[in-house]
Design an enzyme around this catalytic site. Structure first.
Site, mmCIF file in Angstrom:
data_model
loop_
_atom_site.group_PDB
_atom_site.id
_atom_site.type_symbol
_atom_site.label_atom_id
_atom_site.label_comp_id
_atom_site.label_asym_id
_atom_site.label_seq_id
_atom_site.Cartn_x
_atom_site.Cartn_y
_atom_site.Cartn_z
ATOM 1 N N LYS A 18 0.816 -1.218 0.000
ATOM 2 C CA LYS A 18 0.000 0.000 0.000
ATOM 3 C C LYS A 18 0.849 1.268 0.000
ATOM 4 O O LYS A 18 0.478 2.260 -0.628
ATOM 5 C CB LYS A 18 -0.949 0.009 1.192
ATOM 6 C CG LYS A 18 -0.293 0.230 2.541
ATOM 7 C CD LYS A 18 -1.320 0.334 3.650
ATOM 8 C CE LYS A 18 -0.654 0.518 5.001
ATOM 9 N NZ LYS A 18 0.076 1.778 5.109
ATOM 10 N N THR A 19 2.003 1.247 0.678
ATOM 11 C CA THR A 19 2.857 2.434 0.706
ATOM 12 C C THR A 19 3.369 2.749 -0.689
ATOM 13 O O THR A 19 3.418 3.915 -1.095
ATOM 14 C CB THR A 19 4.044 2.220 1.674
ATOM 15 O OG1 THR A 19 3.540 1.897 2.974
ATOM 16 C CG2 THR A 19 4.904 3.460 1.757
ATOM 17 N N ASP B 65 -3.399 7.895 4.764
ATOM 18 C CA ASP B 65 -2.920 6.531 5.005
ATOM 19 C C ASP B 65 -3.490 6.035 6.334
ATOM 20 O O ASP B 65 -3.830 6.825 7.222
ATOM 21 C CB ASP B 65 -1.392 6.546 5.048
ATOM 22 C CG ASP B 65 -0.791 5.146 4.971
ATOM 23 O OD1 ASP B 65 -1.541 4.199 4.641
ATOM 24 O OD2 ASP B 65 0.419 4.997 5.232
ATOM 25 N N GLU B 66 -3.594 4.719 6.487
ATOM 26 C CA GLU B 66 -4.078 4.096 7.725
ATOM 27 C C GLU B 66 -5.415 4.717 8.165
ATOM 28 O O GLU B 66 -5.610 5.074 9.330
ATOM 29 C CB GLU B 66 -3.031 4.234 8.851
ATOM 30 C CG GLU B 66 -1.660 3.686 8.520
ATOM 31 C CD GLU B 66 -1.582 2.163 8.524
ATOM 32 O OE1 GLU B 66 -2.642 1.524 8.657
ATOM 33 O OE2 GLU B 66 -0.479 1.633 8.374
ATOM 34 N N GLN C 145 -6.838 -4.417 10.335
ATOM 35 C CA GLN C 145 -5.728 -3.951 11.155
ATOM 36 C C GLN C 145 -6.114 -2.730 11.990
ATOM 37 O O GLN C 145 -5.258 -1.937 12.379
ATOM 38 C CB GLN C 145 -4.513 -3.637 10.277
ATOM 39 C CG GLN C 145 -3.982 -4.858 9.543
ATOM 40 C CD GLN C 145 -2.723 -4.561 8.748
ATOM 41 O OE1 GLN C 145 -1.686 -4.217 9.304
ATOM 42 N NE2 GLN C 145 -2.811 -4.697 7.426
ATOM 43 N N ARG D 297 3.033 -9.915 10.778
ATOM 44 C CA ARG D 297 4.350 -9.249 10.803
ATOM 45 C C ARG D 297 5.433 -10.209 10.316
ATOM 46 O O ARG D 297 6.527 -9.784 9.963
ATOM 47 C CB ARG D 297 4.732 -8.796 12.222
ATOM 48 C CG ARG D 297 3.833 -7.774 12.890
ATOM 49 C CD ARG D 297 3.511 -6.585 12.037
ATOM 50 N NE ARG D 297 2.264 -6.799 11.323
ATOM 51 C CZ ARG D 297 1.879 -6.124 10.240
ATOM 52 N NH1 ARG D 297 2.661 -5.206 9.731
ATOM 53 N NH2 ARG D 297 0.726 -6.376 9.653
#
Length: 773
Positions: free
Chosen positions: A33-34, A225-226, A256, A614
């Protein structure tokens, strides 16, 4: 087609190419996504959108810095600098500095961190003669923070009978008055806390339509973002700014969303499509990070949640190892297993420590892990402990610097007015505070004009206050012509802070002095970087950078590879080759405090999903059969999350404990007396259980590790005769080679390259080194 687009898969490319209108990018864990967000911004600029018209909001300064660097690689550094990119708090602090006068604040307002706020609330509670047990400062601050994030101002609070009644039932009827006094005192001090940066931005946009129109016109393309981590206050700011052009792109993953305790509202992302009916939706479902076993296992758990967006995360990566599940007798044994496993994986696969991470639900769980890693001489770093800028000696110097910029900063002034000690006691400070409140002036102004005010302070104390004021006024004058480093260095010298720290001569004092030295080094690096980049290198900019810093935004003090230890909440956005999730027990994970409602349990499940995803290659899940709680050893039950993972993805290192069979009817024979001759055994004690288990384990000792030679054992303690090239032994760091010496007499230091911890500079008078070669 532009070369940067060639590195994207089809779903990513479609999201990057979409230019106008509202859009949501639902990005699964490890789906890139980044990269998509970065390339979309670069593509907008390539398409002719002015970089000044793009606003990109992130949740960490580190993320913003990395994204800006990537964008610079596509469009050039000059244009990338024009982007409005950063955290919510840093971007809105920048806006507020430009518009602060409209709200009655100075443009150089101070930003209070949580410690400043707690101190101010503590002072208010004391002044109001309230019970400190009834009105605990941190609890009151959390209550005020929740008010602000929900846009409940002081006026709104007193207009809401439900809120007042709730505080009355909680035996805290004065919360509203504390809130009002806190806001008034912050305003008088020219200060805002972190929550104010959002609340005051909302106020600015709501009360001044021309200001809203100005920033709507400036920010024609907005990216967040997020988005699943935004709170109500952030949501309203973004919605207001995007209202004119509607070019808003949000990126996030509902799976998340783990920050409800900070005010994050998962409904913001779940309802985005309702807010913007013509929204275009893009799904990034391919996971590039983890093996398929890890991805599928995480999917099998998160599928249990009822509140979620529709997506199916998948990967083309290899199946990889099954997820390892380990049951131990105790939390101590759990720690030893983790340390042994990390050591064996390092040896078997030639891996450095920074490939490993240990995740836990609560900070208190780190003790057993730390003990075990230390005994294995495995380097580790705890994230979320006391950060550099929170250490007392550093905050003292920063408080001096804050007053030079904003003399009305009451909390900074109270912190240093009698440090180093000047004979200005608490009684005097109380009198100054009362006078400041009476005359509606700052404490600084009261001291400045102390001859004109009758404070009933004796002449000796008045002289001390005037001497302090004269020093501060001299420093203020110097601050106008010196850069941040020069004035910080002057403050350290003129306040005699170093002399105060050095006076007890302990190793801790030496460490504190080194911290002060490191702060000055950091300021020098800061202004050098800013000057090279052509940006503002003022003291105001440095202090704002410090105030907005987080543990992960700052670089590590050294480049020594270390195992990362952190809570799962702190692991968000990170990835490691090997991940150990410990303490998978009911009432610990999921937490006993988070199982009262379905929404709470579902957030705990999302937290587990974050922990598992992770891992890139290998994941370990561990739990203990017994664990200490409040000093008592209690039995523990395996977490339900272990049961929710499909068994085909798991490997049980210790056999899975079968669930007890349940009969439909009770067999009366179970109530018979025990047969004669059978003696009941005493419960096996904890220590014995652990010893027995240890005997059964095969301990593997590496061939290349040997005990320190007998020569070392017979060597005398270091007596001052040491040279570059000597091999020395330290009681904690082991043996190492002296590579440099500096200083003389009691300040003489040796730089030593240890085999276990890398390079260390040690003060010889405290190090107690043994020369062994």
């Amino acid at each position: 087609m532009n070369s940067y687009l060639n590195s994207l898969n089809e779903a990513q490319k479609q999201a990057v190419l979409q230019k106008d209108g509202p859009m949501i990018i639902i990005a699964g864990a490890g789906s890139g996504k980044t990269r998509v967000l970065t390339y979309r911004i670069a593509h907008l600029m390539k398409q002719g959108v002015d970089s000044f018209n793009i606003l990109s909001l992130t949740f960490t300064n580190k993320a913003a810095k990395e994204m800006k660097a990537r964008i610079a690689g596509v469009v050039g550094n000059s244009e990338a600098k024009n982007l409005w990119m950063g955290t919510f708090h840093s971007v809105f602090a920048r806006i507020l500095r430009s518009e602060a006068d409209k709200l009655g604040f100075p443009s150089n307002f101070t930003i209070y961190d949580s410690q400043d706020s707690v101190r101010l609330i503590t002072a208010i509670i004391k002044e109001k003669n309230l019970n400190k047990e009834q009105y605990k400062p941190k609890q009151i601050l959390n209550r005020i923070s929740s008010f602000k994030n929900s846009l409940i101002t002081v006026r709104a609070y007193f207009n809401n009978s439900d809120l007042q009644e709730a505080d009355l039932h909680a035996s805290r009827p004065e919360v509203g008055n504390i809130y009002k006094e806190y806001v008034d005192r912050c305003f008088k001090a020219g200060a805002m806390d972190f929550d104010d940066l959002l609340l005051r931005t909302n106020e600015l946009l709501a009360r001044f339509p021309e200001t809203l129109a100005k920033y709507q016109d400036r920010f024609r393309y907005i990216m967040v973002d997020e988005y699943q981590d935004t709170n109500h206050s952030q949501y309203l700011i973004v919605k207001a700014l995007a209202d004119k052009f509607g070019n808003i792109c949000v990126v996030g993953d509902d799976s998340q969303s783990i920050y409800s305790f900070r005010g994050a509202n998962i409904q913001n992302i779940l309802n985005f499509q309702k807010d913007y009916p013509d929204v275009k939706t893009f799904k990034l479902e391919q996971n590039y990070r983890s093996t398929s076993n890890i991805v599928n296992a995480a999917n099998s758990v998160i599928a249990r949640n009822k509140t979620k967006l529709d997506k199916e995360v998948w990967t083309s990566n290899d199946a990889g190892d099954s997820i390892n599940v380990m049951r131990t007798i105790s939390d101590g044994e759990e720690g030893r297993f983790v340390a042994q496993s990390i050591w064996e994986n390092q040896m078997n696969h030639q891996l450095s420590s920074d490939n490993f991470c240990v995740l836990y639900r609560t900070n208190s769980q780190s003790r057993a892990i730390e003990d075990a890693l230390r005994k294995k001489n495995i380097d580790y770093k705890i994230y979320g402990g006391i950060s550099f800028y929170q250490r007392k000696e550093i905050k003292d110097i920063l408080s001096y610097l804050r007053i030079l910029i904003n003399p009305n900063d009451e909390e900074a002034l109270k912190r240093i007015i009698n440090y180093p000690a000047r004979g200005i006691g608490a009684t005097t400070i109380d009198k100054l505070t009362i006078a400041a409140n009476h005359y509606k002036k700052s404490i600084f102004d009261i001291i400045k004009y102390i001859d004109k005010i009758d404070l009933k302070i004796n002449s000796g104390t008045k002289n001390k206050l005037q001497n302090f004021m004269n020093m501060m006024l001299r420093l203020q004058i110097e601050a106008k012509t010196k850069n941040a480093f020069e004035i910080a260095e002057t403050v350290v010298k003129q306040t005699l802070l170093i002399k105060d720290l050095e006076k007890d001569g302990t190793p801790e004092a030496v460490s504190k002095v080194e911290n002060v030295q490191e702060l000055l080094n950091g300021i020098k690096d800061f202004i050098t970087d800013k000057i090279e980049e052509g940006e503002d290198a003022s003291l105001t900019t440095f202090l704002e950078d410090v105030a907005l810093a987080t543990d992960f935004d700052s670089e590590k003090n050294d480049d020594k590879p270390s195992v990362s230890l952190m809570t799962i909440h702190q692991s968000k956005g990170l990835e490691y080759m090997y991940v150990y999730v410990v303490g998978l027990e009911e009432n610990l994970f999921p937490s006993a405090m988070s199982m009262n409602t379905r929404s709470e349990l579902e957030e705990e499940r999302r937290l587990f999903y974050v922990a598992l995803t992770r891992a890139e290659k290998v994941a370990y899940l561990t739990y203990a059969q017994t664990r200490y709680r409040w000093g008592k050893l209690v039995d523990a039950e395996p977490s339900r999350f272990l049961e929710e993972i499909d068994d085909q993805y798991l490997h049980y290192i210790t056999p899975k404990v079968p669930e007890p069979s349940i009969n439909r009817f009770v067999d009366k024979s179970i109530f018979d007396d025990a047969p004669k001759g059978i003696r009941f055994q005493k419960p096996i004690q904890r220590k014995k259980m652990e010893r027995d288990l240890a005997k059964k384990k095969e301990i593997i000792v590496p061939k290349n590790l040997k005990k320190v030679s007998q020569v070392a054992a017979k060597a005398n303690l270091f007596d001052g005769n040491i040279s570059v090239g000597n091999i020395v032994e330290h009681n904690r760091f082991g043996s190492g080679e002296v590579i440099a010496l500096e200083g003389n007499g009691p300040n003489k230091k040796a730089e030593i390259k240890f085999g276990t911890v890398g390079k260390k500079k040690l003060l010889l008078q405290f190090a107690k080194l043994r020369v062994i070669g």
